[in-house]
Structure formats: structure tokens, C-alpha cells
Write a protein that holds these residues in place. Sequence first.
Motif, PDB file in Angstrom:
ATOM      1  N   ASP A 121       4.445  14.619  11.653  1.00 34.01           N
ATOM      2  CA  ASP A 121       4.818  13.183  11.390  1.00 34.01           C
ATOM      3  C   ASP A 121       4.291  12.681  10.112  1.00 34.01           C
ATOM      4  OD1 ASP A 121       6.925  11.407  12.121  1.00 34.01           O
ATOM      5  OD2 ASP A 121       5.452  10.145  12.920  1.00 34.01           O
ATOM      6  N   LYS A 124       8.011  11.462   7.048  1.00 30.72           N
ATOM      7  CA  LYS A 124       9.204  10.173   7.053  1.00 30.72           C
ATOM      8  C   LYS A 124       9.013   9.407   6.017  1.00 30.72           C
ATOM      9  CE  LYS A 124      11.235   7.159  10.328  1.00 30.72           C
ATOM     10  NZ  LYS A 124      11.188   6.644  11.678  1.00 30.72           N
ATOM     11  N   GLY A 125       9.924   9.095   5.232  1.00 28.61           N
ATOM     12  CA  GLY A 125       9.880   8.028   4.075  1.00 28.61           C
ATOM     13  C   GLY A 125       9.100   8.508   2.896  1.00 28.61           C
ATOM     14  N   ALA A 141      13.462  15.139   9.502  1.00 24.51           N
ATOM     15  CA  ALA A 141      12.126  14.347   9.723  1.00 24.51           C
ATOM     16  C   ALA A 141      11.848  13.132   8.782  1.00 24.51           C
ATOM     17  CB  ALA A 141      11.115  15.240   9.582  1.00 24.51           C
ATOM     18  N   GLY A 142      12.863  12.917   8.009  1.00 29.37           N
ATOM     19  CA  GLY A 142      12.794  11.555   7.239  1.00 29.37           C
ATOM     20  C   GLY A 142      12.320  11.615   6.131  1.00 29.37           C
TER      21      GLY A 142
END
Length: 187
Positions: A121, A124-125, A141-142
Motif C-alpha cells: 500500500d 496511492k497518490g 492501486a492509486g
Amino acid sequence: MPDIAQSRIAILATNGFEQSELEVPLSKLRQAGATVDVVSLESGEIKGWDKKDWGEPVTVDRVLDQANASDYDAIVLPGGQINPDLLRVEKKAIDFVKAFARAGKPVAAVCHAPWLLIEADLVKGKRATSYHSIRTDMINAGAKWEDSETVRDGNLITARNPGDLDAFVEAIVEAVEGTSEKRSAAE
């Protein structure tokens, strides 16, 4: 290439790593002065994948069960299709990657290895790249996916494929130097 002689870097891999994606960073980071350990799930040797067939074995320096992110300044994740797919289902491997990110240390992944970043994770971003076949995985997954040779977003470094390893290693060295300078200033 700058000298990173006081640095210790982990390369996390298992059988099926893309040969050049482990060997080139290993060699270049050692040439830059870093101590580099190949960390894997088991002791002994792991075997690479070299384009269309099994490649050469590489000696494992440390078993993952005995490795601690606090002992290292950065982590490098080689790709290939087999290696990251095997590692992303290993909780210890994902926890090891996450520990580097939590500590603000460079996390570098090439080709298919961003699968590990997705599992941890960490995308993301973030601006990132990968091998084109996992582009959709990255976007889902961003990640702000880019079709670029190498992308660095803070301490997250990603490279598209084995042809981009020189720029990838240069970004790792710069990130390690920056992290080391911050640590020295804080001490």
C-alpha cells in the motif's frame, strides 16, 4: 558516481528475479561504496531468470527472518514476473518493505517489482512507473502512473524495465545520500 561508503542496502529477492535487475544494482551500488546484502526467504542461492530461461544463481547474504530494516539505509526490489509474484504473498516480505517506507528510507522497485509496492500500500497518490503490463494494477492501486524511464517521488523510486537501470541506480544513490545527510544533521 558519488561515494555512499557508509550505507548499507538490502536487495530483497527470491528465485525468478530478472538477472540484470538484481546484478546491475548490486554491482553499481557496491562500486559506489555501499555494503549490499541480498536478502531472501531462504539461505543458500537464488536463481535468476535471464530473458527466456533460467539464469545464474546469486548467493543470499541474509535470510529475511534475520533481516531488520533498521540495519539498512534503503531497499531495492528487482523485478521479473516470478520474483515479485512469489514475494508479494509473503507477509514477512511485505512487512520488511513497509518498514523501510515507515522509516522514510528509499524504497526502489523496477519492472514488475512495484507489485510489492502495491501489496504494501505504498503507491496511492504517488508518481510511479513500472513495466507496461502492470500499469493498470498500479493505477488501480492509486498510483499516478507515468511512462517514464525512472520516477522518484520522495523516497519511492520506480523504473520501467531493465533498460533503465543506470538512471534507476543513480536515483537510489541520490536518495541514499539525501537520507544519510538528514540523519547526520539530526545526530
